[in-house]
Enzyme design. Structure first.
Site, mmCIF file in Angstrom:
data_model
loop_
_atom_site.group_PDB
_atom_site.id
_atom_site.type_symbol
_atom_site.label_atom_id
_atom_site.label_comp_id
_atom_site.label_asym_id
_atom_site.label_seq_id
_atom_site.Cartn_x
_atom_site.Cartn_y
_atom_site.Cartn_z
ATOM 1 N N THR A 28 34.145 29.792 46.798
ATOM 2 C CA THR A 28 33.282 30.519 45.858
ATOM 3 C C THR A 28 33.386 32.024 46.130
ATOM 4 O OG1 THR A 28 31.741 28.668 45.828
ATOM 5 C CG2 THR A 28 30.869 30.782 45.083
ATOM 6 N N GLY A 29 33.304 32.812 45.062
ATOM 7 C CA GLY A 29 33.242 34.271 45.246
ATOM 8 C C GLY A 29 34.249 34.987 44.369
ATOM 9 N N SER A 30 34.224 36.312 44.445
ATOM 10 C CA SER A 30 35.084 37.106 43.564
ATOM 11 C C SER A 30 36.563 36.958 43.931
ATOM 12 C CB SER A 30 34.667 38.579 43.608
ATOM 13 O OG SER A 30 34.693 39.059 44.938
ATOM 14 N N THR A 31 36.873 36.763 45.218
ATOM 15 C CA THR A 31 38.280 36.579 45.612
ATOM 16 C C THR A 31 38.755 35.203 45.153
ATOM 17 O OG1 THR A 31 37.699 37.882 47.570
ATOM 18 C CG2 THR A 31 39.901 36.912 47.523
ATOM 19 N N ASP A 81 39.274 29.605 50.412
ATOM 20 C CA ASP A 81 37.995 30.293 50.191
ATOM 21 C C ASP A 81 38.056 31.710 50.774
ATOM 22 O OD1 ASP A 81 35.384 30.789 49.464
ATOM 23 O OD2 ASP A 81 34.484 29.284 50.785
ATOM 24 N N GLY A 82 37.140 32.546 50.333
ATOM 25 C CA GLY A 82 37.018 33.903 50.849
ATOM 26 C C GLY A 82 36.111 33.946 52.067
ATOM 27 N N GLY A 95 28.780 33.120 52.974
ATOM 28 C CA GLY A 95 27.501 32.844 52.351
ATOM 29 C C GLY A 95 26.947 34.007 51.557
ATOM 30 N N GLU A 103 30.287 25.067 50.863
ATOM 31 C CA GLU A 103 31.565 25.587 51.389
ATOM 32 C C GLU A 103 31.902 24.912 52.716
ATOM 33 O OE1 GLU A 103 31.468 30.041 49.363
ATOM 34 O OE2 GLU A 103 30.725 29.806 51.394
HETATM 35 C C1 5RP Z 1 30.220 32.773 49.062
HETATM 36 C C2 5RP Z 1 31.130 33.212 50.148
HETATM 37 C C3 5RP Z 1 32.270 34.078 49.772
HETATM 38 O O1 5RP Z 1 33.449 33.507 50.205
HETATM 39 C C4 5RP Z 1 32.088 35.425 50.416
HETATM 40 O O2 5RP Z 1 30.815 35.932 50.081
HETATM 41 C C5 5RP Z 1 33.172 36.411 49.992
HETATM 42 O O3 5RP Z 1 33.010 36.697 48.646
HETATM 43 P P1 5RP Z 1 33.932 37.720 47.884
HETATM 44 O O4 5RP Z 1 35.281 37.100 47.754
HETATM 45 O O5 5RP Z 1 33.235 37.915 46.551
HETATM 46 O O6 5RP Z 1 33.965 39.003 48.682
HETATM 47 O O7 5RP Z 1 30.974 32.875 51.296
HETATM 48 O O8 5RP Z 1 29.128 32.040 49.545
#
Ligand code: 5RP
EC number: 5.3.1.6
Length: 225
Positions: A28-31, A81-82, A95, A103
């Site tokens: 989850t997340g923008s990446t 995941d990021g 998180g 996750e």
């Molecule tokens: C979500 C996460 C994401 O992996 C983390 O916050 C990184 O997010 P982003 O890719 O937007 O920087 O743990 O719960």
């Protein structure tokens, strides 16, 4: 390159870790959103995905990738995941997007965790980023005091002025001011405090590989024993 471009770079680079014919674990997340966008080009080569959040599920379904319940499938070849922070051993804080519990569940179901992150996420010691902890609301006060005794400052995460409610119906505490020098021991300890659903330290479920977006391209950090 902008941070957004670095995220696109690693999101695309992660495709090489997706095993054709398999079900892929998706974070989850923008990446990860960049990864999901890139995954559209492989959607006919995979069976589908197990997702770590409602929001990623919606994004996967929107591009036509079937999403399976974690209980319907066995071990996954890879989870992508990021991270909010990652250290030199592949331990992470996660998180920031409030999805840490699912996750960690999907990460635990996968043989390999491939972390995708821009270079700002690489740290020597975890703890600069506020540590997310998903908690059962009735335990919030006591857990707050336990973190304060460790030197942390705790805030209840809000959304639109009210406590944020996770996909699991719980709350998130963000803990500032910790220096997590032994992530494995820290995760084990906090995890057994009554009322803690999940602590956002991923040491037991650390990354085996990190694809780090840098100005000179994707740096591959290999943490496998
Ligand atoms: C979500 C996460 C994401 O992996 C983390 O916050 C990184 O997010 P982003 O890719 O937007 O920087 O743990 O719960």
């Amino acid at each position: 390159m902008t941070q957004d471009e670095l995220k696109t770079l690693v999101g695309q680079a992660a495709l090489q870790y997706v095993v054709p014919g398999d079900i892929v674990g998706v974070g989850t997340g923008s990446t990860v959103n960049k990864f999901i966008d890139a995954l559209a080009s492989m959607k006919d080569q995979i069976k589908g995905a197990v997702s770590s959040s409602v929001i990623s599920t919606e994004r996967l379904k929107a591009i036509g990738i079937p999403v399976f319940d974690a209980n319907e499938v066995g071990e996954l070849s890879v989870y992508i995941d990021g991270a909010d922070e990652i250290d030199g051993a592949g331990c992470m804080i996660k998180g920031g997007g409030a999805a840490l519990t699912r996750e960690k569940i999907v990460a635990a179901q996968a043989r390999r965790f491939v972390c995708i992150a821009d270079e700002s996420k690489l740290v020597q010691v975890l703890g600069q980023f506020p540590l997310p902890v998903e908690v059962i609301p009735m335990a919030t006060r006591r857990i707050t005091r336990q973190f304060e005794a460790m030197g942390g400052t705790v805030t209840l995460r809000l959304k639109d002025g009210v406590p944020l409610v996770t996909d699991n119906g719980q709350h998130i505490l963000d803990v500032r001011g910790l220096q997590i020098r032994d992530p494995l021991a820290f995760e084990s300890e906090v995890n057994q405090w009554p009322g803690v659903v999940t602590v956002g330290v991923f040491a037991h479920q650390r990354a085996q590989i990190c694809l780090l977006g840098t100005a000179s391209g994707v740096r591959v950090l290999n943490y496998a024993a």
